[in-house]
Design an enzyme around this catalytic site. Structure first.
Site, PDB file in Angstrom:
ATOM      1  N   GLU A  74      -7.059 -10.774  -6.624  1.00  0.00           N
ATOM      2  CA  GLU A  74      -8.315  -9.769  -6.732  1.00  0.00           C
ATOM      3  C   GLU A  74      -8.550  -9.431  -8.181  1.00  0.00           C
ATOM      4  OE1 GLU A  74      -8.171  -6.640  -3.634  1.00  0.00           O
ATOM      5  OE2 GLU A  74      -6.004  -7.137  -3.476  1.00  0.00           O
TER       6      GLU A  74
ATOM      7  N   SER B 231       0.780  -1.344   0.097  1.00  0.00           N
ATOM      8  CA  SER B 231      -0.096   0.033   0.148  1.00  0.00           C
ATOM      9  C   SER B 231       0.825   1.232  -0.178  1.00  0.00           C
ATOM     10  CB  SER B 231      -0.886  -0.016   1.320  1.00  0.00           C
ATOM     11  OG  SER B 231      -1.164   1.278   1.506  1.00  0.00           O
TER      12      SER B 231
END
Ligand code: ARG
Length: 461
Positions: free
Chosen positions: A292, A279
């Site tokens: 994902e 992140s």
């Protein structure tokens, strides 16, 4: 004014620029060039066999097409959108290279049977690639399964911890899915590898064609039986899109599990750095982006299937230009399915499963409760009552912050006199697994047998 079209004999005025832009397909169907050229070469050879071209003429055409192919492969070919599609681009370049003889190639053929053939050759080649990639995925799953024939996982129903299973058993369940996917592709290939050439525009032709000889030349297992069906059938594309959709559904289910398992609250798996991202703001994070994205891309593949079903549903016989809309959904699906399979095959070996975390959850989830109920039933307690007794023991253990196996015999006796010292072997998790000896169950013998079958399927000893 734009140059005269190949089909422009009866036209006095030029095509609108906007119409050219709207209707061209070469910007995407250029990808069919290999099949287009192979199909045309087979057509030329068979025209010669039928006495329509001389052997020399056929050879000139075949060599000329090889020259066109070499230009395309080298990136030297100039695709021209005013020539609509791959077929006319290739033919026009052929005629530039070999002269007016090039114009004879299209005898006894229409773009309608030509495009159907080209697309069948393309879809068939890509389905064969998918099948190989599925093999790689299964091989990766098998290797992980082999490393985890003793790792105990909390098996779930309703996503609630249910009974202990071997991690190998869980991974082998996915192998079954992927093996069915490969079988579906195999089946779809039978209907894809059917040559439509010789159907001409829709009604067949007055020329003495030999569709079987073309099919043989192209190593296609079948040949069309009805010329009208041959030019308008796109079932093979639907089937390929469906097969691709099921592959994606299976990949997506696994991705979902990995995403959950990688959450530190589960901590069942550590992701390879190569297939995760960080992140930009939260330094502690390691995100399962590959999984994902794969889960997300599943949607566009389902969408492609729906898109082609919708294109086909209202079409009168036979060829309609709507059919040009069959290609982009397949190209997009092909890119998505092949990349997703390649990513999965490469990512799976990098997963580090964490058996200790799985075992801790098995304990806290009372996954041996069924064993206790079955134990009581074996001692003659009616199963409904055994179920009830076990439920009460679970509630007690939960309050005490223990597993069932941590209760003392005295504590057990509070719930039923039928419980004796032998209960502890029954509650042992490894024993739970070992006792599941039913065929196809999670017991070690069944898992070993499954492993052997899957290994054989991937062609490994
Ligand atoms: N680009 C067309 C397609 O994909 C090729 C066939 C065109 N045939 C015709 N009769 N206009 O369907």
């Amino acid at each position: 004014m734009a140059e005269k079209k190949m089909w422009g004999g009866r036209f006095a005025e030029a095509t609108a620029t906007l119409m050219e832009e709207y209707s061209e397909s070469v910007s995407f169907d250029w990808q069919l060039f290999a099949g287009d050229i192979r199909g045309s070469q087979a057509h030329a050879r068979v025209l010669a066999k039928q006495g329509f071209l001389t052997e020399d003429e056929a050879k000139t055409i075949v060599d000329g097409l090889d020259a066109v192919k070499a230009e395309i492969v080298a990136g030297d070919f100039e695709w021209n959108t005013s020539m609509e599609d791959v077929h006319m681009n290739v033919e026009s370049r052929l005629t530039e290279i070999i002269g007016p003889l090039g114009g004879k190639l299209h005898t006894a053929r229409s773009r309608n049977d030509q495009v159907a053939l080209d697309f069948r050759l393309h879809v068939s080649a890509r389905l064969r690639v998918w099948r190989e990639l599925l093999r790689d995925v299964v091989a990766a799953f098998v290797e992980q399964a082999e490393a985890h024939t003793e790792t105990i996982l909390p098996g779930c129903t309703h996503f609630q911890p249910a009974q202990p299973v071997l991690l190998a058993h869980h991974l082998l369940a996915y192998c079954q899915m992927f093996m069915r996917d490969a079988a579906r592709i195999e089946d779809c290939l039978k209907r894809t590898e059917v040559s439509p050439l010789g159907a001409a525009a829709l009604a067949g032709t007055t020329h003495p064609v030999n569709p079987q000889a073309v099919a043989d030349d192209l190593c296609m297992g079948g040949v069309f039986a009805n010329s009208m069906d041959a030019v308008s059938d796109r079932d093979f594309v639907l089937e390929a899109l469906f097969a691709g959709s099921v592959v994606m559904a299976h990949l997506s289910r696994f991705c979902e599990e990995i995403i959950i398992w990688a959450n530190p609250n589960f901590g069942f798996v550590k992701l390879p750095d190569a297939y995760s991202t960080g992140s930009s703001i939260m330094p502690q994070k390691k995100n399962p982006d590959a999984c994902e994205i794969m889960r997300g891309k599943t949607g566009r593949v389902f969408g492609s299937l729906m898109s082609l079903l919708t294109v086909l549903k209202g079409l009168p016989m036979t060829y309609n230009r709507d059919l040009q809309e069959d290609k982009e959904p397949f190209f997009d699906t092909d890119r998505t399915v092949s990349m997703s399979l390649a990513v999965m095959a490469d990512m799976v070996p990098g997963f580090t499963f964490v058996p200790e975390r799985m075992r801790a959850t098995v304990r806290s989830g009372f996954l041996n409760a069924t064993e206790l109920a079955d134990y009581l039933a074996a001692k003659g307690v009616p199963f409904r009552e055994a179920h009830h007794i076990t439920g009460a023991a679970v509630a007690f253990a939960e309050d005490a912050g223990k597993g069932l196996e941590d209760l003392t015999l005295d504590e057990f006796k509070e719930f039923s006199d039928s419980i004796g010292e032998d209960v502890y072997e029954v509650l042992d998790y490894d024993a739970c697994i070992k006792r599941r000896t039913s065929p196809g169950g999670t017991g070690p013998d069944s898992v070993a047998a499954q492993l052997a079958l899957v290994r054989e399927w991937i062609g490994r000893e």
